[in-house]
Design a protein around this motif. Structure first.
Motif, PDB file in Angstrom:
ATOM      1  N   ARG A 144      39.638  25.736  28.795  1.00 52.83           N
ATOM      2  CA  ARG A 144      40.262  25.864  27.477  1.00 52.83           C
ATOM      3  C   ARG A 144      40.309  24.539  26.733  1.00 52.83           C
ATOM      4  NH1 ARG A 144      45.168  24.720  25.881  1.00 52.83           N
ATOM      5  NH2 ARG A 144      45.687  24.197  28.042  1.00 52.83           N
ATOM      6  N   LYS A 145      40.656  23.452  27.479  1.00 55.49           N
ATOM      7  CA  LYS A 145      40.821  22.151  26.823  1.00 55.49           C
ATOM      8  C   LYS A 145      40.467  21.046  27.800  1.00 55.49           C
ATOM      9  CE  LYS A 145      44.087  19.654  23.866  1.00 55.49           C
ATOM     10  NZ  LYS A 145      45.421  19.659  23.261  1.00 55.49           N
TER      11      LYS A 145
ATOM     12  N   GLU B 205      38.136  23.104  23.699  1.00 52.52           N
ATOM     13  CA  GLU B 205      38.590  21.983  22.873  1.00 52.52           C
ATOM     14  C   GLU B 205      38.280  20.680  23.592  1.00 52.52           C
ATOM     15  OE1 GLU B 205      42.596  22.082  21.290  1.00 52.52           O
ATOM     16  OE2 GLU B 205      42.722  24.221  21.806  1.00 52.52           O
TER      17      GLU B 205
ATOM     18  N   SER C 110      38.962  16.343  23.538  1.00 55.37           N
ATOM     19  CA  SER C 110      39.629  15.154  23.012  1.00 55.37           C
ATOM     20  C   SER C 110      39.159  13.965  23.832  1.00 55.37           C
ATOM     21  CB  SER C 110      41.148  15.294  23.069  1.00 55.37           C
ATOM     22  OG  SER C 110      41.577  15.428  24.410  1.00 55.37           O
TER      23      SER C 110
ATOM     24  N   GLY D   1      45.926  19.676  28.790  1.00 59.64           N
ATOM     25  CA  GLY D   1      44.510  19.777  29.128  1.00 59.64           C
ATOM     26  C   GLY D   1      44.274  20.363  30.501  1.00 59.64           C
TER      27      GLY D   1
END
Length: 446
Positions: A28-29, A59, A61, A126
């Motif tokens: 997911r992240k 996602e 980052s 995360g």
């Protein structure tokens, strides 16, 4: 200059990147660890481009750390943040504050970097941290561990998927030569930073890196060393499956931390399985991030085998051989567990052994049982667990909250305070046991 294993220095094409990152579709992240060097910058750029053309991508980052060890570090992290924004990614700059150690600096910096990123990953919700370790990194790790006399587990080196302190680590570039990552940035006209410590021969890894061209001339290319590490990884996974089976069927795990292994169950397993089983239990019982060195482990098992009633301390754990079992528990004396004070809802790991979560706004503390007794706090009005050495519970977690009786897991039938969860971490994490090549054809799903 060509890579030491004579691979062409060609940039990574989109279709190859799609294959490298295809297993990430079920997450997911993700957070990407970026230092500003060519390796991690290439990983960040490739992941950003992959995400833009992939509908099921998670996602992304970026996390970058200013260690404060060089004057240029601050500017380098700002450069990373700017490039991340240009790729459409959010970036957090994390700072290693406080005094820096005078010795073992690289290892201390790695641990500090991981701790900062692990905390940031948890804060952001995360799923995993993506790292840029590549083929030469894997070859260097293999050689360093070979020089230390590591066994099959050490020589497996770095795994594509691993777990450390509850953080899932993903390494998609272990089969990619470093020169190809630099070429990937060069075709995009992206510059990168160079850390002078990467050329400092005071560090063992740098000295091993300098040997790679000579070793490659004799056939020990990074590619060949990486393939050997992968084969060791398969052997390690097979042994781990055996170890898990023995532990599942025979290990008696108390909710407060101690573990008991019947000697009768151990007599039938090969020595390598026995060593790995003891190593796994020592690491979990002692709350250690890393397994014990193989020579120390062999010495411990040999001593216990030859001395009925023997007791030894290793890796933060005490091991005692009774008439019928090996009993292990977290050592209290040298480095007692630090108290945990939780204020407000959240989740924590206590002493590397227990998961703690709470939804209450009230203050909750977790302390070692011996500390609670020493301070004169009210001890649980329940009997000590029978059949175990009393000192095995000195480091048992005791949960304290005003207005509630102290709670120690596995002591009688008492339940923890409402809105608080306290449980022993599992002996094994799923990420530690990779599947076979047929399973790897399927993307990870959640």
């Amino acid at each position: 200059m060509a890579a030491p294993d004579c691979e062409p220095s060609r940039a990574i094409a989109p279709d190859e990147a799609d294959r490298l990152f295809s297993v990430f579709g079920g997450y997911r992240k993700l957070a990407v660890a970026v230092s500003g060097g060519a390796d991690s910058l290439a990983l960040m750029v490739l992941l950003a481009e992959w995400r833009h053309r992939t509908s099921c991508a998670p996602e992304l980052s970026v996390l970058t750390v200013d260690h404060g060890l060089r004057p240029e570090a601050g500017g380098e992290t700002e450069m990373v943040a700017g490039l991340a924004r240009a790729q459409g990614l959010e970036c957090r700059i994390l700072k290693w504050a406080g005094d820096k150690p005078s010795g073992n600096l690289q290892a201390e910096a790695r641990d500090a970097r991981f701790a900062l990123m692990a905390r940031a990953l948890a804060d952001d919700g995360g799923d995993a941290l993506v790292l840029a370790h590549h083929l030469e990194d894997q070859a260097e790790t293999f050689l360093l561990r070979l020089a230390r006399g590591s066994g099959v587990y050490g020589l497996a080196s770095m795994a594509p998927v691993a777990e450390r302190d509850g953080v899932v680590l993903l390494r998609p570039l272990l089969g990619i030569a470093k020169a190809r990552l630099a070429a990937t940035l060069a075709v995009r006209d992206i510059a990168w930073c160079s850390d002078p410590s990467n050329d400092d021969l005071a560090f063992a890894r740098v000295r091993v890196r300098a040997l790679l061209p000579e070793l490659a001339a004799e056939g020990l290319t990074p590619r060949r060393l990486g393939e050997t590490a992968a084969r060791m990884g398969r052997a390690s996974a097979a042994l781990d499956a055996w170890v898990r089976d023995v532990a599942t069927r025979h290990a008696q795990v108390h909710a407060a931390g101690p573990v008991r292994l019947p000697l009768a169950a151990l007599a039938a397993v090969p020595e390598e399985v026995l060593l790995r089983l003891v190593s796994r239990l020592l690491r979990r019982v002692g709350g250690q991030a890393y397994p014990v060195r193989i020579e120390k482990l062999e010495r411990l098992v040999g001593d216990l085998a030859g001395k009925p009633g023997a007791q030894a301390t290793l890796a933060g754990a005490v091991v005692r051989r009774t008439a019928s079992a090996l009993v292990m528990w977290r050592e209290y004396g040298r480095s007692p567990p630090e108290p945990l004070v939780a204020r407000g809802p959240g989740a924590w790991i206590w002493d590397g052994r227990f998961a703690v979560s709470t939804t209450t706004v009230e203050k909750v503390a977790v302390v070692a049982r011996a500390d609670m007794v020493k301070r004169g706090d009210a001890a649980p009005a329940i009997a000590m667990p029978a059949g175990w050495p009393a000192q095995a519970f000195d480091t048992a977690p005791c949960l304290l909250r005003d207005g509630d009786a102290p709670y120690c897991p596995g002591f009688g039938t008492a339940a923890p305070p409402a809105s608080v969860h306290l449980s022993l971490l599992p002996l094994f994490e799923e990420a530690e046991l990779p599947g076979n090549s047929l399973n790897s054809l399927h993307s990870r799903t959640t």
